[in-house]
Design a protein around this motif. Structure first.
Motif, PDB file in Angstrom:
ATOM      1  N   ALA A   1       0.832  -1.211   0.000  1.00 33.43           N
ATOM      2  CA  ALA A   1       0.000   0.000   0.000  1.00 33.43           C
ATOM      3  C   ALA A   1       0.861   1.253   0.000  1.00 33.43           C
ATOM      4  O   ALA A   1       0.528   2.253  -0.645  1.00 33.43           O
ATOM      5  CB  ALA A   1      -0.920  -0.015   1.220  1.00 33.43           C
ATOM      6  N   SER A   2       1.982   1.208   0.723  1.00 36.42           N
ATOM      7  CA  SER A   2       2.890   2.360   0.754  1.00 36.42           C
ATOM      8  C   SER A   2       3.487   2.622  -0.623  1.00 36.42           C
ATOM      9  O   SER A   2       3.628   3.779  -1.042  1.00 36.42           O
ATOM     10  CB  SER A   2       4.008   2.118   1.769  1.00 36.42           C
ATOM     11  N   LEU A   3       3.832   1.555  -1.327  1.00 36.33           N
ATOM     12  CA  LEU A   3       4.360   1.722  -2.679  1.00 36.33           C
ATOM     13  C   LEU A   3       3.311   2.321  -3.607  1.00 36.33           C
ATOM     14  O   LEU A   3       3.612   3.205  -4.428  1.00 36.33           O
ATOM     15  CB  LEU A   3       4.842   0.371  -3.218  1.00 36.33           C
ATOM     16  N   ALA A   4       2.074   1.846  -3.486  1.00 37.15           N
ATOM     17  CA  ALA A   4       0.995   2.380  -4.328  1.00 37.15           C
ATOM     18  C   ALA A   4       0.760   3.856  -4.034  1.00 37.15           C
ATOM     19  O   ALA A   4       0.587   4.672  -4.968  1.00 37.15           O
ATOM     20  CB  ALA A   4      -0.279   1.573  -4.095  1.00 37.15           C
ATOM     21  N   ALA A   5       0.773   4.234  -2.755  1.00 37.55           N
ATOM     22  CA  ALA A   5       0.577   5.638  -2.384  1.00 37.55           C
ATOM     23  C   ALA A   5       1.727   6.498  -2.897  1.00 37.55           C
ATOM     24  O   ALA A   5       1.512   7.636  -3.356  1.00 37.55           O
ATOM     25  CB  ALA A   5       0.470   5.754  -0.868  1.00 37.55           C
ATOM     26  N   PHE A   6       2.933   5.966  -2.838  1.00 42.52           N
ATOM     27  CA  PHE A   6       4.092   6.708  -3.332  1.00 42.52           C
ATOM     28  C   PHE A   6       3.995   6.905  -4.846  1.00 42.52           C
ATOM     29  O   PHE A   6       4.262   8.001  -5.366  1.00 42.52           O
ATOM     30  CB  PHE A   6       5.368   5.946  -2.972  1.00 42.52           C
ATOM     31  N   GLU A   7       3.596   5.879  -5.555  1.00 40.30           N
ATOM     32  CA  GLU A   7       3.475   5.983  -7.015  1.00 40.30           C
ATOM     33  C   GLU A   7       2.384   6.977  -7.399  1.00 40.30           C
ATOM     34  O   GLU A   7       2.518   7.712  -8.397  1.00 40.30           O
ATOM     35  CB  GLU A   7       3.206   4.602  -7.606  1.00 40.30           C
ATOM     36  N   ASP A   8       1.293   7.032  -6.615  1.00 42.29           N
ATOM     37  CA  ASP A   8       0.239   8.030  -6.875  1.00 42.29           C
ATOM     38  C   ASP A   8       0.790   9.438  -6.645  1.00 42.29           C
ATOM     39  O   ASP A   8       0.486  10.373  -7.417  1.00 42.29           O
ATOM     40  CB  ASP A   8      -0.955   7.802  -5.953  1.00 42.29           C
ATOM     41  N   ALA A   9       1.600   9.593  -5.599  1.00 42.12           N
ATOM     42  CA  ALA A   9       2.177  10.908  -5.310  1.00 42.12           C
ATOM     43  C   ALA A   9       3.139  11.326  -6.415  1.00 42.12           C
ATOM     44  O   ALA A   9       3.189  12.513  -6.789  1.00 42.12           O
ATOM     45  CB  ALA A   9       2.901  10.870  -3.965  1.00 42.12           C
ATOM     46  N   VAL A  10       3.885  10.383  -6.944  1.00 43.83           N
ATOM     47  CA  VAL A  10       4.807  10.686  -8.047  1.00 43.83           C
ATOM     48  C   VAL A  10       4.027  11.104  -9.287  1.00 43.83           C
ATOM     49  O   VAL A  10       4.423  12.029 -10.022  1.00 43.83           O
ATOM     50  CB  VAL A  10       5.710   9.465  -8.351  1.00 43.83           C
ATOM     51  N   ALA A  11       2.901  10.436  -9.539  1.00 44.51           N
ATOM     52  CA  ALA A  11       2.062  10.815 -10.684  1.00 44.51           C
ATOM     53  C   ALA A  11       1.536  12.235 -10.514  1.00 44.51           C
ATOM     54  O   ALA A  11       1.513  13.022 -11.480  1.00 44.51           O
ATOM     55  CB  ALA A  11       0.905   9.827 -10.825  1.00 44.51           C
ATOM     56  N   ASP A  12       1.108  12.597  -9.300  1.00 48.62           N
ATOM     57  CA  ASP A  12       0.665  13.967  -9.034  1.00 48.62           C
ATOM     58  C   ASP A  12       1.809  14.952  -9.231  1.00 48.62           C
ATOM     59  O   ASP A  12       1.612  16.054  -9.755  1.00 48.62           O
ATOM     60  CB  ASP A  12       0.128  14.086  -7.606  1.00 48.62           C
TER      61      ASP A  12
ATOM     62  N   ASN B   1       1.846  18.089 -11.743  1.00 51.99           N
ATOM     63  CA  ASN B   1       1.962  19.432 -11.158  1.00 51.99           C
ATOM     64  C   ASN B   1       3.423  19.725 -10.850  1.00 51.99           C
ATOM     65  O   ASN B   1       3.809  19.951  -9.694  1.00 51.99           O
ATOM     66  CB  ASN B   1       1.125  19.533  -9.889  1.00 51.99           C
ATOM     67  N   SER B   2       4.233  19.700 -11.874  1.00 51.35           N
ATOM     68  CA  SER B   2       5.678  19.876 -11.711  1.00 51.35           C
ATOM     69  C   SER B   2       5.985  21.212 -11.032  1.00 51.35           C
ATOM     70  O   SER B   2       5.470  22.266 -11.426  1.00 51.35           O
ATOM     71  CB  SER B   2       6.356  19.832 -13.078  1.00 51.35           C
ATOM     72  N   GLY B   3       6.807  21.140  -9.995  1.00 54.93           N
ATOM     73  CA  GLY B   3       7.232  22.350  -9.302  1.00 54.93           C
ATOM     74  C   GLY B   3       6.309  22.787  -8.188  1.00 54.93           C
ATOM     75  O   GLY B   3       6.627  23.736  -7.465  1.00 54.93           O
ATOM     76  N   SER B   4       5.181  22.142  -8.017  1.00 53.14           N
ATOM     77  CA  SER B   4       4.253  22.531  -6.964  1.00 53.14           C
ATOM     78  C   SER B   4       4.816  22.119  -5.605  1.00 53.14           C
ATOM     79  O   SER B   4       5.100  20.937  -5.383  1.00 53.14           O
ATOM     80  CB  SER B   4       2.894  21.860  -7.193  1.00 53.14           C
ATOM     81  N   PRO B   5       4.988  23.061  -4.682  1.00 48.60           N
ATOM     82  CA  PRO B   5       5.521  22.715  -3.354  1.00 48.60           C
ATOM     83  C   PRO B   5       4.661  21.683  -2.632  1.00 48.60           C
ATOM     84  O   PRO B   5       5.180  20.834  -1.910  1.00 48.60           O
ATOM     85  CB  PRO B   5       5.511  24.056  -2.605  1.00 48.60           C
ATOM     86  N   GLU B   6       3.354  21.748  -2.829  1.00 47.64           N
ATOM     87  CA  GLU B   6       2.469  20.802  -2.158  1.00 47.64           C
ATOM     88  C   GLU B   6       2.711  19.368  -2.640  1.00 47.64           C
ATOM     89  O   GLU B   6       2.759  18.434  -1.832  1.00 47.64           O
ATOM     90  CB  GLU B   6       1.001  21.183  -2.400  1.00 47.64           C
ATOM     91  N   THR B   7       2.868  19.192  -3.939  1.00 47.18           N
ATOM     92  CA  THR B   7       3.086  17.845  -4.457  1.00 47.18           C
ATOM     93  C   THR B   7       4.477  17.331  -4.083  1.00 47.18           C
ATOM     94  O   THR B   7       4.654  16.120  -3.876  1.00 47.18           O
ATOM     95  CB  THR B   7       2.918  17.815  -5.991  1.00 47.18           C
ATOM     96  N   VAL B   8       5.441  18.230  -3.992  1.00 41.25           N
ATOM     97  CA  VAL B   8       6.785  17.822  -3.556  1.00 41.25           C
ATOM     98  C   VAL B   8       6.728  17.296  -2.132  1.00 41.25           C
ATOM     99  O   VAL B   8       7.276  16.234  -1.823  1.00 41.25           O
ATOM    100  CB  VAL B   8       7.781  18.995  -3.674  1.00 41.25           C
TER     101      VAL B   8
ATOM    102  N   ARG C   1      18.134  10.899  -2.769  1.00 41.96           N
ATOM    103  CA  ARG C   1      18.701  11.864  -3.714  1.00 41.96           C
ATOM    104  C   ARG C   1      17.661  12.292  -4.739  1.00 41.96           C
ATOM    105  O   ARG C   1      17.536  13.482  -5.068  1.00 41.96           O
ATOM    106  CB  ARG C   1      19.914  11.256  -4.413  1.00 41.96           C
ATOM    107  N   ASN C   2      16.889  11.337  -5.237  1.00 44.82           N
ATOM    108  CA  ASN C   2      15.891  11.660  -6.258  1.00 44.82           C
ATOM    109  C   ASN C   2      14.734  12.472  -5.683  1.00 44.82           C
ATOM    110  O   ASN C   2      14.073  13.227  -6.423  1.00 44.82           O
ATOM    111  CB  ASN C   2      15.373  10.377  -6.902  1.00 44.82           C
ATOM    112  N   LEU C   3      14.489  12.332  -4.385  1.00 42.67           N
ATOM    113  CA  LEU C   3      13.443  13.162  -3.762  1.00 42.67           C
ATOM    114  C   LEU C   3      13.843  14.637  -3.778  1.00 42.67           C
ATOM    115  O   LEU C   3      12.978  15.518  -3.869  1.00 42.67           O
ATOM    116  CB  LEU C   3      13.197  12.709  -2.323  1.00 42.67           C
ATOM    117  N   THR C   4      15.129  14.894  -3.693  1.00 43.27           N
ATOM    118  CA  THR C   4      15.592  16.301  -3.711  1.00 43.27           C
ATOM    119  C   THR C   4      15.511  16.897  -5.114  1.00 43.27           C
ATOM    120  O   THR C   4      15.293  18.099  -5.258  1.00 43.27           O
ATOM    121  CB  THR C   4      17.036  16.404  -3.195  1.00 43.27           C
TER     122      THR C   4
END
Length: 271
Positions: free
Chosen positions: A62-73, A77-84, A177-180
């Motif tokens: 479930a954590s992986l699925a939630a993370f993948e959904d967040a990456v899709a968002d 919404n590239s550059g959005s502080p909220e999505t980051v 690193r990729n999160l940054t």
């Protein structure tokens, strides 16, 4: 004459050897080897229990699925502080999982190394038996066949990849690193790497206990062969061999002493 006889006897009747070969020394090291396996298994089981408790209380899928959904968002919404921030939050359970997976892999590596050493020492002890080792040849087959269940380079199961603690740590560092940088493609790759690492490590660690059981069974068979050899040797023969060895040793010492002691001058010879 006595010295020469002693040397000749020593040449043809072997004395007990003071120095054993490396393979023969494996028998003497075996108690410590078994203890090393016991210690490694105990630590492995402790870490394994902690890992299993963590995954039972935290749904990694479930954590992986939630993370993948967040990456899709994040991608939409590239550059959005909220999505980051949402992506970083979604990654936190995965980083926690990787920390425990790394500890599990480390304990498994130590356990497996102890088992491999135990395996090597058992085989060295077997080879020290000489021709008698042939009776144990078929007993080694279950061990050889079982090792094939491991992924390469140890075994033949290429459905899995050998993944160690260092690989899990690399996956964790790469994710951080990729999160940054916030690169969606890299983060999706991280998700796949986490899923694969968990699958591989769990597969590898699940194999160790049965490997140990097979080694313990072989150890018992090896000891039985050695015990049977000792029981089949007649007591009189062993006693005679001991007496001969001691006699030859004394004869050799006396002979060498005869060579080293100064000779008396013959009567009437010049002094």
């Amino acid at each position: 004459t006595g010295a020469a006889a002693a040397v000749l006897v020593a040449m043809f009747l072997p004395l007990p050897r003071a120095v054993l070969s490396e393979e023969e020394q494996a028998a003497g090291r075996m108690p410590a080897t078994r203890q090393q396996v016991d210690q490694a298994r105990a630590e492995f089981e402790r870490v394994q229990a902690a890992y299993r408790t963590h995954v039972s209380q935290n749904d990694v899928g479930a954590s992986l699925a939630a993370f993948e959904d967040a990456v899709a968002d994040l991608e939409r919404n590239s550059g959005s502080p909220e999505t980051v921030r949402a992506t970083e939050t979604a990654a936190a359970p995965l980083l926690s999982f990787l920390e425990r997976l790394q500890a599990y892999a480390e304990a498994g590596e130590t356990y497996f190394q102890a088992l491999r050493y135990y395996d090597d020492e058992l085989m060295a002890w077997t080879r020290s038996l000489g021709a008698e080792s042939e009776v144990l040849r078929s007993a080694t087959w279950p061990i050889v066949e079982y090792l094939k269940l491991y992924p390469p380079p140890v075994g033949l199961d290429d459905d899995y990849t050998w993944t160690g603690a260092a690989d899990v740590m690399t996956t964790s560092v790469t994710l951080q690193r990729n999160l940054t940088t916030g690169d969606p493609a890299a983060l999706r790759s991280d998700s796949s790497a986490i899923r694969e690492a968990g699958r591989n490590v769990e597969k590898i660690e699940s194999l160790h206990p049965q490997y140990e059981r097979l080694l313990r069974e072989y150890d018992e068979e090896l000891q039985a062969v050695i015990a049977a050899r000792g029981a089949s040797e007649p007591d009189a023969r062993r006693t005679l061999a001991t007496v001969l060895d001691v006699s030859v040793a004394l004869l050799l010492v006396l002979g060498i002493a005869g060579l080293l002691l100064p000779r008396r001058p013959a009567p009437g010879s010049a002094s």
